[in-house]
Design a protein around this motif. Structure first.
Motif, mmCIF file in Angstrom:
data_model
loop_
_atom_site.group_PDB
_atom_site.id
_atom_site.type_symbol
_atom_site.label_atom_id
_atom_site.label_comp_id
_atom_site.label_asym_id
_atom_site.label_seq_id
_atom_site.Cartn_x
_atom_site.Cartn_y
_atom_site.Cartn_z
ATOM 1 N N ASN A 360 0.840 -1.208 0.000
ATOM 2 C CA ASN A 360 0.000 0.000 0.000
ATOM 3 C C ASN A 360 0.874 1.256 0.000
ATOM 4 N N HIS A 361 1.894 1.238 0.836
ATOM 5 C CA HIS A 361 2.804 2.392 0.947
ATOM 6 C C HIS A 361 3.512 2.652 -0.387
ATOM 7 N N TRP A 362 4.000 1.585 -1.003
ATOM 8 C CA TRP A 362 4.671 1.730 -2.306
ATOM 9 C C TRP A 362 3.732 2.345 -3.345
ATOM 10 N N PHE A 363 2.509 1.804 -3.429
ATOM 11 C CA PHE A 363 1.540 2.321 -4.408
ATOM 12 C C PHE A 363 1.305 3.819 -4.179
ATOM 13 N N LYS A 364 1.140 4.181 -2.913
ATOM 14 C CA LYS A 364 0.835 5.582 -2.613
ATOM 15 C C LYS A 364 2.005 6.481 -3.004
ATOM 16 N N GLN A 365 3.209 5.984 -2.703
ATOM 17 C CA GLN A 365 4.411 6.751 -3.026
ATOM 18 C C GLN A 365 4.503 7.011 -4.534
ATOM 19 N N VAL A 366 4.232 5.971 -5.321
ATOM 20 C CA VAL A 366 4.352 6.102 -6.778
ATOM 21 C C VAL A 366 3.188 6.922 -7.341
ATOM 22 N N TYR A 367 1.967 6.660 -6.877
ATOM 23 C CA TYR A 367 0.809 7.424 -7.369
ATOM 24 C C TYR A 367 0.951 8.908 -7.003
ATOM 25 N N ASP A 368 1.366 9.167 -5.762
ATOM 26 C CA ASP A 368 1.495 10.569 -5.341
ATOM 27 C C ASP A 368 2.581 11.291 -6.141
ATOM 28 N N GLY A 369 3.652 10.546 -6.474
ATOM 29 C CA GLY A 369 4.727 11.145 -7.273
ATOM 30 C C GLY A 369 4.310 11.376 -8.712
ATOM 31 N N GLY A 370 3.364 10.566 -9.195
ATOM 32 C CA GLY A 370 2.882 10.725 -10.559
ATOM 33 C C GLY A 370 3.568 9.846 -11.583
ATOM 34 N N ALA A 371 4.466 8.957 -11.140
ATOM 35 C CA ALA A 371 5.094 8.024 -12.087
ATOM 36 C C ALA A 371 4.109 6.913 -12.441
ATOM 37 N N THR A 372 4.318 6.283 -13.592
ATOM 38 C CA THR A 372 3.501 5.136 -13.956
ATOM 39 C C THR A 372 3.948 3.924 -13.134
ATOM 40 N N LEU A 373 2.979 3.193 -12.628
ATOM 41 C CA LEU A 373 3.292 2.064 -11.750
ATOM 42 C C LEU A 373 3.190 0.750 -12.528
ATOM 43 N N PHE A 374 4.292 0.029 -12.573
ATOM 44 C CA PHE A 374 4.328 -1.301 -13.189
ATOM 45 C C PHE A 374 4.552 -2.308 -12.072
ATOM 46 N N ILE A 375 3.584 -3.206 -11.854
ATOM 47 C CA ILE A 375 3.736 -4.173 -10.762
ATOM 48 C C ILE A 375 3.736 -5.605 -11.277
ATOM 49 N N HIS A 376 4.801 -6.297 -10.926
ATOM 50 C CA HIS A 376 4.881 -7.730 -11.221
ATOM 51 C C HIS A 376 3.910 -8.472 -10.315
ATOM 52 N N CYS A 377 2.964 -9.222 -10.902
ATOM 53 C CA CYS A 377 2.050 -10.048 -10.112
ATOM 54 C C CYS A 377 1.688 -11.266 -10.948
ATOM 55 N N ASN A 378 1.663 -12.417 -10.332
ATOM 56 C CA ASN A 378 1.400 -13.663 -11.067
ATOM 57 C C ASN A 378 0.231 -14.456 -10.502
ATOM 58 N N GLY A 379 0.275 -14.776 -9.200
ATOM 59 C CA GLY A 379 -0.781 -15.584 -8.591
ATOM 60 C C GLY A 379 -2.003 -14.745 -8.266
#
Ligand SMILES: [Zn+2]
Length: 577
Positions: A360-379
């Protein structure tokens, strides 16, 4: 009537009178290059095919009828003849690791056919020994291999620590798993990284132990492997820059004109910048700084995208990690693996890379900064965590377009796919898995869940426009094979995996052209053959839209063109992918 309608009216009238008019921008000077003489697949629904195109200043200035385009020819215009071959837009990489183009030159290829030569444990050891000889690695120097897949070796296991110790008594050895998420280390390598019986297993990680004790077996996965992965001994700075220059040919021969560096460390970014500023890059590279490095990379400022390429390199987002890999059995699922965990755990569901609060903290940091968020997720449990982190960080506007990308999203459930559509999260799928790991997934996850892997058709039916990728160096950089697997979904053993999720060849081509460009917010410049876009183009030996679907994999890239200039051409007699 607004003024702009008067301006476009003559063109509209022309179109109505004479059918499809060629797309054309009025050039100030004659084009530098005209390409004709074959099939042109534009990936532009308004004009799906054409007979010729003209290029000036690196951009496409006309697409259409051969006679119309040839009329633009000046005394210095080079006219290229396709010789009956097929021209498509340059391939836009949905996800891979550009810096791996350096690694593969200094590490041993330990993959199994067709990606590599290893059929047995002995073959893997032999590849490592060949590397030691070829690069004259002295005693004490690291010997690193990549791509080994225990499931595909005759013994159904990888080399043990003891086997590696016997073959390499004087060298630390790191044998990276095909997922890139783990490795087998010999005793010298374990010692160099201070991993012993006293080392606790970190949360989100796996340290394999010898039976009946705490002695490390040598097998490390996920957070136990990450510190090693981030500090893999490699070439010097000068060597890195030089190898990047030569390594990019792997991308060019695959027809890639925009590549991704999909988890960029500070040092890699600095050295890629050196290479770019020396003018060494022949294709565009989108770097995604790895979340653990953003404080140093952005020097304490909020993470931001760089809007423009500088000498072919730009930061295009931030890379996060939610779980591991399904073939390594470290992807995080809501239901247990049918085959247990990578070191024999029972009722094993995999684990998240980090706790929900951290994600959650990572997402907020990236969204608040305005960068595009690419998240590796598989399962599917990791994808639940991603959706929860998005909901947390996006606050009261989860549907606002942020360009968020779920890299892999392989075992997404249908209800999650609907959430992706509602919240405008784009999956970058990995249909190559159908071939490379499809049979393994059926064994590990059962046929029903395995069949819904990378559900390209369902995603498109929901209005999503998924990208598709190689995840190089997890699998080879063969873009035609990504099309082939999206269209055919056939496993190594010849079974069709998820027939309902097959897409047509044009849709599969869109995933690695226009939809890849859209994922980077570059669809106005790239991804289709249209007037005004960059002349990023690939000449193919045959047309993937018209050959029998089962033969798409045999199509070869013949020539790669970046902004109108040929940057790679196949040599006569070269038939490798
Ligand atoms: Zn990756």
């Amino acid at each position: 009537m607004p003024l702009f309608l008067f301006r476009i009216l003559p063109g509209v009238v022309l179109l109505l009178c004479f059918g499809i008019a060629p797309q054309r921008a009025v050039p100030a000077a004659p084009p530098e290059r005209i390409i004709r003489g074959g099939s042109i697949v534009t990936v532009n629904p308004a004009q799906p095919t054409a007979a010729a195109l003209a290029i000036a200043d690196g951009k496409i200035i006309a697409v259409g009828d051969e006679a119309d385009v040839l009329r633009l020819k000046g005394p210095n215009t080079e006219v290229s003849d396709l010789g009956g071959r097929t021209l498509v837009p340059g391939f836009v990489d949905g996800h891979s690791h550009f810096a791996s183009a350096v690694d593969v030159q200094v590490q041993a290829l330990c993959a199994s056919p067709p990606a590599g030569p290893c059929a047995s444990v002995a073959d893997v050891v032999a590849q490592l020994q060949k590397l030691r000889a070829r690069r004259t690695i002295a005693p004490g120097g690291f010997v690193i291999g990549f791509g080994y897949d225990p499931d595909l070796l005759a013994e159904k296991r990888g080399p043990t620590r003891q086997e590696l110790d016997a073959a390499f008594p004087d060298n630390p050895v790191i044998l990276v798993h095909v997922s890139g998420h783990g490795a087998m280390l010999n005793s010298r390598a374990l010692a160099r990284f201070n991993i012993s019986a006293a080392t606790p297993t970190p949360s989100g990680g796996v340290i394999g132990r010898e039976p009946g004790g705490n002695e490390p077996s040598g097998l490390l996965f996920e957070t136990a492997f990450l510190p090693i992965f981030s500090n893999l001994p490699g070439p010097t700075d000068d060597e890195f820059v030089e190898l990047l220059g030569s390594g990019q040919d792997l991308y060019l021969r695959a027809g890639t004109t925009t590549a991704q560096e999909g988890a960029t460390m500070k040092r890699q970014l600095d050295l890629m910048r050196v290479a770019a500023d020396r003018g060494l890059l022949k294709l565009d590279v989108v770097a995604l700084p790895f979340i653990a490095e953003i404080d140093t990379i952005f020097a304490g400022r909020p993470p931001r995208n760089e809007p423009e390429y500088r000498n072919r390199l730009r930061i295009g987002g931030v890379k996060l990690l939610a779980d591991g890999s399904p073939q390594g059995r470290t992807a995080f699922f809501t239901r247990p693996y049918l085959t247990g965990g990578p070191s024999g755990q029972k009722e094993w569901r995999g684990e998240p890379t980090v706790p929900q609060a951290m994600l959650n903290h990572w997402f907020k940091q990236v969204y608040d900064g305005g960068a595009t968020l690419f998240i590796h997720c598989n399962g599917d449990a990791a994808i639940d965590a991603v959706l929860e982190a998005h909901r947390f960080a996006a606050g009261d506007d989860p549907a606002k377009p942020r360009g968020t990308v779920g890299i892999h999203s392989q075992f997404i459930r249908r209800d999650q796919l609907e959430k992706f559509a509602a919240w405008k999260i784009t999956p970058s799928f990995f249909t190559l898995h159908c071939f490379y790991f499809g049979d393994t997934h059926v064994t590990n996850r059962g046929p029903e869940q395995a069949s819904f892997i990378s559900p390209m058709r369902s995603a498109r039916a929901l209005g999503l426009r998924p990208a598709n990728h190689t995840d190089f160096n997890v699998s080879p950089l063969d873009q035609l094979f990504t099309i082939h697997t999206a269209v055919n979904r056939v496993t190594r053993s010849g079974k069709t995996l998820g027939e309902a999720e097959r897409v047509g060849p044009l849709e599969a081509l869109e995933a690695i052209t226009i939809d890849g460009a859209r994922m980077y917010g570059e669809e106005k410049q790239k991804g289709s053959i249209e007037v005004g876009k960059l002349a990023d183009l690939v000449v193919l030996s045959a047309n993937p839209l018209t050959v029998p679907a089962g033969t798409i994999e045999s199509i070869r890239v013949v020539e790669t063109i970046k902004e109108g200039k040929t940057v790679w051409r196949r040599a006569a007699g070269d038939d490798r992918p």
